[in-house]
Design an enzyme around this catalytic site. Sequence first.
Site, PDB file in Angstrom:
ATOM      1  N   GLN A  48     -13.663  -0.073  -4.165  1.00 57.84           N
ATOM      2  CA  GLN A  48     -13.226  -0.943  -3.731  1.00 57.84           C
ATOM      3  C   GLN A  48     -14.582  -1.701  -3.164  1.00 57.84           C
ATOM      4  O   GLN A  48     -14.470  -2.658  -2.373  1.00 57.84           O
ATOM      5  CB  GLN A  48     -12.399  -0.730  -2.496  1.00 57.84           C
ATOM      6  CG  GLN A  48     -10.909  -0.026  -3.477  1.00 57.84           C
ATOM      7  CD  GLN A  48     -10.554   0.662  -1.614  1.00 57.84           C
ATOM      8  OE1 GLN A  48     -10.474   0.771  -0.268  1.00 57.84           O
ATOM      9  NE2 GLN A  48      -9.054   1.245  -2.827  1.00 57.84           N
ATOM     10  N   HIS A  88     -12.532   1.601   0.889  1.00 58.09           N
ATOM     11  CA  HIS A  88     -12.579   0.849   2.342  1.00 58.09           C
ATOM     12  C   HIS A  88     -13.262   0.524   3.641  1.00 58.09           C
ATOM     13  O   HIS A  88     -13.839   0.880   4.048  1.00 58.09           O
ATOM     14  CB  HIS A  88     -11.501   2.186   3.364  1.00 58.09           C
ATOM     15  CG  HIS A  88      -9.531   3.098   2.569  1.00 58.09           C
ATOM     16  ND1 HIS A  88      -9.175   3.300   3.786  1.00 58.09           N
ATOM     17  CD2 HIS A  88      -9.312   2.834   1.802  1.00 58.09           C
ATOM     18  CE1 HIS A  88      -8.095   3.987   2.764  1.00 58.09           C
ATOM     19  NE2 HIS A  88      -8.355   3.594   1.596  1.00 58.09           N
TER      20      HIS A  88
END
Length: 545
Positions: A252, A314
Amino acid sequence: MTHQPRWALTGIYFIIALLVGVVLGSVVQTQFNLAALQALGVEISPGQRIATTLHDLTSFAPLYAVLFAVGFVVSQAVAVLLSGWLGGRCLALLCTGGAAVGLWATLWLVNTLAPPPTLIAATRGVVGFVAMLATAGVAGWLFAWLRKRMANAKRPRGFSGMAIVWGVGSLAAALGVGQQAEAQEVEESQAEGAYQIETLAEGLAHPWSLAFLPDGRMLVTERLGRLRLLSAEGDTLEASLGGVPEVFASGQAGLFDVRLSPRFEDDRQLYLSYACGNELANHTCLAKGTLEDNGLEDVSEIFRAQPAKQGAAHFGGRLAWLPDGTLVLTLGDGFDYREQAQQLESHIGSLVRLNPDGSVPDDNPFVNRDDARPAIYSYGHRNVQGLVFDADNNRLIAHEHGPRGGDELNVIEAGANYGWPIATGGLDYTGSRVTPFEDYPGTEPPALEWTPSIAPSGMALYSGDLFPEWQGDLLVGALVNKEVRRVRLSEDASIAEDVEGLFGELGERIRDVRQGPEGAIYLLTDSPEGRLLRVMPTHSSAISN
């Protein structure tokens, strides 16, 4: 008296040992999760502890049984064979150690292959990890002890791998493993037929954010670290502008948001959020630079979230300007660091408010506290990837990803605690409870919660004239639902209504949603061959208004 055959007893003993390992593992992981909350000062009553433990035995244990059984079958078969080769010696030692090693190998494999850094939260720390391995060891020891009793009873010798397979199958059936996932009904858009979607650009590598230049050109960030310059018609003018800071791109992590300075026509400055560092030590960073014809100049990093964290999940990364000229940057909890979202000495899991040069505004809520990072504006967030400022109502609106459910839409107040991980409506990805509480004193409840999760992404507040029925509504990208949700906030912002799904016919993950200067809606689709799309009304009369 007729005795049961040895293979049947072996299967029964294996099931008993496996069940003990699963139950012990489930109970231990629950207690470690609750202990992490208690370390934050959360009060958990005995009744809440028991209820959480029982919940996890029904929701976490089935998944854990599958994971545990994989290593347990192999390890116990190998242990029995080795013990036989040693003349029947060391069976207890081999089964105990083998079970622990089998679980360790399974967890390592799952954490390596699965998207989350650590699947079972209790194993994030060394003590919790060792405790889970110890429960596997107990199961292995029990299997060895039961086999020894069987051998002492002088029943026929032998070992049947088929019995273990049969045992695992019986256990799976007993625990209800393999239940079919609930099918989600995709809501038909009430506005279908009222718009048309055209492709402006293709071949974008996981595009993340879009910004419009005053002359009509567009900037698109690509997660791998490219800043692409497009014409107003979507043609690529520069596939990769120079001067972009070095980006940590993995999972991510990568290049995130791009925002122009409020005084861009005078200063030509823009801001980029991105992941920096490496797999073992990384941060969410913010840089500013001056946009020239072929790239950025005078680029400097003006903020770096602290402390460093491991993994590639995250990061947050959304940006929004406030009317006073300060800039808000969203941050994620790093997945494995969720408790730090409640610790003001850490930026992790917070929103930070900065001056344009990266310094801290004097009126930030925690600026005078020695035990807090002065840049923090709000905290208790999981992974905030949608952020807009509603100028008409003077409110900052954010949404964040929950785990399994518990996605939230929040109206942000300076200094407020938004609950994660103390309070959430979502479960962990394993089915276990993150917390016993959906709300908790001192934390702010969401205006809207999505369960099941829609995986919210980019967000726009629509104010254009092309779609008058959507004016004042939020348009929220949904990665899982592969659509855009239209959301309407109440006047006092206490509650929000999810009105309808839009653009679901695309069947693509929507990463960003923006309103263009002419009032059209622009979408970025998240894939290795992502697209930039423009949504316009189908009726020419609407376009001319």
